[in-house]
Design a protein around this motif. Structure first.
Motif, PDB file in Angstrom:
ATOM      1  N   VAL A  13      24.516  -3.166 -41.890  1.00  0.00           N
ATOM      2  CA  VAL A  13      25.072  -3.613 -40.265  1.00  0.00           C
ATOM      3  C   VAL A  13      26.067  -2.346 -40.229  1.00  0.00           C
ATOM      4  CG1 VAL A  13      26.357  -4.818 -38.979  1.00  0.00           C
ATOM      5  CG2 VAL A  13      24.374  -5.806 -40.274  1.00  0.00           C
ATOM      6  N   ARG A  14      26.852  -2.161 -41.124  1.00  0.00           N
ATOM      7  CA  ARG A  14      28.131  -1.311 -40.920  1.00  0.00           C
ATOM      8  C   ARG A  14      27.644   0.155 -40.999  1.00  0.00           C
ATOM      9  NH1 ARG A  14      33.258  -1.702 -42.100  1.00  0.00           N
ATOM     10  NH2 ARG A  14      33.275   0.256 -43.084  1.00  0.00           N
ATOM     11  N   ARG A  15      26.305   0.400 -41.635  1.00  0.00           N
ATOM     12  CA  ARG A  15      25.961   1.658 -41.897  1.00  0.00           C
ATOM     13  C   ARG A  15      25.160   1.864 -40.457  1.00  0.00           C
ATOM     14  NH1 ARG A  15      24.221   0.633 -47.006  1.00  0.00           N
ATOM     15  NH2 ARG A  15      22.197   0.028 -46.130  1.00  0.00           N
ATOM     16  N   CYS A  16      24.518   1.053 -39.814  1.00  0.00           N
ATOM     17  CA  CYS A  16      23.765   1.174 -38.522  1.00  0.00           C
ATOM     18  C   CYS A  16      24.989   1.456 -37.446  1.00  0.00           C
ATOM     19  CB  CYS A  16      23.257   0.090 -38.120  1.00  0.00           C
ATOM     20  SG  CYS A  16      22.097   0.131 -36.640  1.00  0.00           S
ATOM     21  N   GLN A  17      26.223   0.799 -37.720  1.00  0.00           N
ATOM     22  CA  GLN A  17      27.160   0.898 -36.496  1.00  0.00           C
ATOM     23  C   GLN A  17      27.653   2.526 -36.968  1.00  0.00           C
ATOM     24  OE1 GLN A  17      28.718  -1.213 -34.145  1.00  0.00           O
ATOM     25  NE2 GLN A  17      29.350   0.558 -33.785  1.00  0.00           N
ATOM     26  N   ARG A  18      27.972   2.846 -38.044  1.00  0.00           N
ATOM     27  CA  ARG A  18      28.524   4.358 -38.405  1.00  0.00           C
ATOM     28  C   ARG A  18      27.669   5.265 -37.639  1.00  0.00           C
ATOM     29  NH1 ARG A  18      30.423   2.160 -43.380  1.00  0.00           N
ATOM     30  NH2 ARG A  18      28.452   2.919 -44.439  1.00  0.00           N
ATOM     31  N   LEU A  19      26.297   5.140 -38.036  1.00  0.00           N
ATOM     32  CA  LEU A  19      25.460   5.976 -37.474  1.00  0.00           C
ATOM     33  C   LEU A  19      25.317   6.083 -35.936  1.00  0.00           C
ATOM     34  CD1 LEU A  19      22.831   7.929 -38.091  1.00  0.00           C
ATOM     35  CD2 LEU A  19      21.366   6.013 -38.074  1.00  0.00           C
ATOM     36  N   TYR A  20      25.402   4.797 -35.214  1.00  0.00           N
ATOM     37  CA  TYR A  20      25.461   4.881 -33.793  1.00  0.00           C
ATOM     38  C   TYR A  20      26.704   5.528 -33.466  1.00  0.00           C
ATOM     39  CZ  TYR A  20      25.932   3.021 -29.286  1.00  0.00           C
ATOM     40  OH  TYR A  20      25.959   3.100 -27.770  1.00  0.00           O
ATOM     41  N   ASN A  21      27.751   5.465 -34.026  1.00  0.00           N
ATOM     42  CA  ASN A  21      29.081   6.193 -33.437  1.00  0.00           C
ATOM     43  C   ASN A  21      28.856   7.637 -33.758  1.00  0.00           C
ATOM     44  OD1 ASN A  21      30.222   3.639 -33.184  1.00  0.00           O
ATOM     45  ND2 ASN A  21      31.481   3.366 -34.907  1.00  0.00           N
ATOM     46  N   SER A  22      28.425   8.053 -34.768  1.00  0.00           N
ATOM     47  CA  SER A  22      28.206   9.396 -35.096  1.00  0.00           C
ATOM     48  C   SER A  22      27.277  10.021 -34.340  1.00  0.00           C
ATOM     49  CB  SER A  22      27.275   9.556 -36.516  1.00  0.00           C
ATOM     50  OG  SER A  22      27.318  10.718 -36.892  1.00  0.00           O
ATOM     51  N   ILE A  23      26.247   9.345 -33.461  1.00  0.00           N
ATOM     52  CA  ILE A  23      25.521   9.909 -32.327  1.00  0.00           C
ATOM     53  C   ILE A  23      26.224  10.022 -31.090  1.00  0.00           C
ATOM     54  CG2 ILE A  23      23.188   9.541 -31.231  1.00  0.00           C
ATOM     55  CD1 ILE A  23      22.160   8.199 -33.854  1.00  0.00           C
ATOM     56  N   VAL A  24      27.082   9.021 -30.879  1.00  0.00           N
ATOM     57  CA  VAL A  24      27.837   8.827 -29.795  1.00  0.00           C
ATOM     58  C   VAL A  24      28.679  10.318 -29.940  1.00  0.00           C
ATOM     59  CG1 VAL A  24      29.743   7.693 -28.688  1.00  0.00           C
ATOM     60  CG2 VAL A  24      27.653   6.569 -29.268  1.00  0.00           C
ATOM     61  N   TYR A  25      29.366  10.339 -30.972  1.00  0.00           N
ATOM     62  CA  TYR A  25      30.154  11.665 -30.899  1.00  0.00           C
ATOM     63  C   TYR A  25      29.411  12.883 -30.967  1.00  0.00           C
ATOM     64  CZ  TYR A  25      33.545  14.539 -33.685  1.00  0.00           C
ATOM     65  OH  TYR A  25      34.601  15.651 -33.659  1.00  0.00           O
ATOM     66  N   GLU A  26      28.379  12.913 -31.483  1.00  0.00           N
ATOM     67  CA  GLU A  26      27.480  14.315 -31.218  1.00  0.00           C
ATOM     68  C   GLU A  26      27.256  14.590 -29.626  1.00  0.00           C
ATOM     69  OE1 GLU A  26      23.041  15.968 -32.405  1.00  0.00           O
ATOM     70  OE2 GLU A  26      23.798  14.318 -33.593  1.00  0.00           O
ATOM     71  N   ARG A  27      27.068  13.291 -29.071  1.00  0.00           N
ATOM     72  CA  ARG A  27      26.565  13.311 -27.570  1.00  0.00           C
ATOM     73  C   ARG A  27      27.669  13.919 -26.834  1.00  0.00           C
ATOM     74  NH1 ARG A  27      26.476   8.099 -24.582  1.00  0.00           N
ATOM     75  NH2 ARG A  27      28.576   8.900 -24.674  1.00  0.00           N
ATOM     76  N   ASP A  28      28.783  13.573 -27.137  1.00  0.00           N
ATOM     77  CA  ASP A  28      30.043  14.003 -26.478  1.00  0.00           C
ATOM     78  C   ASP A  28      30.293  15.414 -26.643  1.00  0.00           C
ATOM     79  OD1 ASP A  28      30.460  11.219 -25.758  1.00  0.00           O
ATOM     80  OD2 ASP A  28      31.823  10.701 -27.085  1.00  0.00           O
ATOM     81  N   HIS A  29      29.810  15.838 -27.735  1.00  0.00           N
ATOM     82  CA  HIS A  29      30.208  17.466 -28.098  1.00  0.00           C
ATOM     83  C   HIS A  29      29.351  18.193 -27.438  1.00  0.00           C
ATOM     84  CE1 HIS A  29      33.736  17.698 -30.814  1.00  0.00           C
ATOM     85  NE2 HIS A  29      33.303  16.300 -31.352  1.00  0.00           N
ATOM     86  N   ILE A  30      28.138  17.757 -27.213  1.00  0.00           N
ATOM     87  CA  ILE A  30      26.870  18.346 -26.590  1.00  0.00           C
ATOM     88  C   ILE A  30      27.391  18.349 -25.034  1.00  0.00           C
ATOM     89  CG2 ILE A  30      24.420  18.169 -25.495  1.00  0.00           C
ATOM     90  CD1 ILE A  30      24.149  16.963 -28.115  1.00  0.00           C
ATOM     91  N   GLU A  31      27.933  17.403 -24.671  1.00  0.00           N
ATOM     92  CA  GLU A  31      28.425  17.342 -23.238  1.00  0.00           C
ATOM     93  C   GLU A  31      29.703  18.457 -22.969  1.00  0.00           C
ATOM     94  OE1 GLU A  31      29.353  13.393 -22.091  1.00  0.00           O
ATOM     95  OE2 GLU A  31      27.235  12.776 -21.723  1.00  0.00           O
ATOM     96  N   GLU A  32      30.506  18.582 -23.964  1.00  0.00           N
ATOM     97  CA  GLU A  32      31.763  19.380 -23.984  1.00  0.00           C
ATOM     98  C   GLU A  32      31.096  21.139 -23.978  1.00  0.00           C
ATOM     99  OE1 GLU A  32      34.146  18.963 -27.241  1.00  0.00           O
ATOM    100  OE2 GLU A  32      34.949  16.750 -26.585  1.00  0.00           O
ATOM    101  N   ASP A  33      29.988  21.108 -24.584  1.00  0.00           N
ATOM    102  CA  ASP A  33      29.306  22.266 -24.866  1.00  0.00           C
ATOM    103  C   ASP A  33      28.644  22.677 -23.516  1.00  0.00           C
ATOM    104  OD1 ASP A  33      29.913  22.716 -27.697  1.00  0.00           O
ATOM    105  OD2 ASP A  33      27.809  22.206 -28.133  1.00  0.00           O
ATOM    106  N   LEU A  34      28.181  21.813 -23.041  1.00  0.00           N
ATOM    107  CA  LEU A  34      27.632  22.103 -21.719  1.00  0.00           C
ATOM    108  C   LEU A  34      28.800  22.526 -20.524  1.00  0.00           C
ATOM    109  CD1 LEU A  34      25.069  22.026 -19.814  1.00  0.00           C
ATOM    110  CD2 LEU A  34      25.488  19.714 -19.434  1.00  0.00           C
TER     111      LEU A  34
END
Length: 162
Positions: A13-34
């Motif tokens: 459960v914790r790993r899944c939460q961390r992975l989700y948070n990581s993908i949210v972080y990645e998405r935010d950086h992609i939006e910054e790149d845009l």
């Protein structure tokens, strides 16, 4: 279910939460790149040897990355919701608000131990003791009890009429 299996489940459960948070972080950086994408400045002299692309190519590439990220995010969110629903069901087996709160903070809210000890006003050793007890109680609650054998009276053997 053994204590080790319970711990492995909650760690998933914790790993899944961390992975989700990581993908949210990645998405935010992609939006910054845009937002930071720049077009070619045609007023400057052309430099040979490089590859030129105009703003449309850059924006399309970034949008494709973001679309991939959003699809992954949706899939991980569904997985996380399933894990959390199972975890809540399992934690409710404790019937002890203090232990439930520690398990929820650790595995559903993904808080570090230090924050949990501070929030619950407990010492480190007490927090770990309660956590270990919670894991043990959950394991006991989820372990099927052996079925009691029914004692049946032996009926006399049927006799034939010969």
């Amino acid at each position: 279910m053994t204590e080790k299996e319970v711990k492995i489940f909650f760690d998933k459960v914790r790993r899944c939460q961390r992975l989700y948070n990581s993908i949210v972080y990645e998405r935010d950086h992609i939006e910054e790149d845009l937002a930071a994408a720049k077009a070619i400045d045609y007023s400057k002299p052309h430099v040979s040897g490089g590859s030129s692309s105009d703003l449309l190519d850059v924006v399309m590439r970034i949008h494709a990355e973001k679309d991939d990220c959003v699809r992954e995010l949706e899939m991980r969110l569904w997985e996380l919701q399933c894990f959390k629903a199972d975890a809540i069901r399992v934690i409710r087996e404790l019937n002890d608000p203090d232990k439930e709160a520690i398990m929820i903070d650790r595995y559903l809210r993904n808080l570090p131990w230090k924050a949990i000890f501070r929030a619950h006003h407990i010492e480190r050793s007490e927090g770990f003791r309660r956590h270990k007890q919670a894991i043990r109680l959950i394991a006991e609650a989820l372990t099927p009890r052996p079925k009691e054998e029914k004692k049946t009276e032996k009926s006399p053997p049927k006799q034939s009429g010969d």
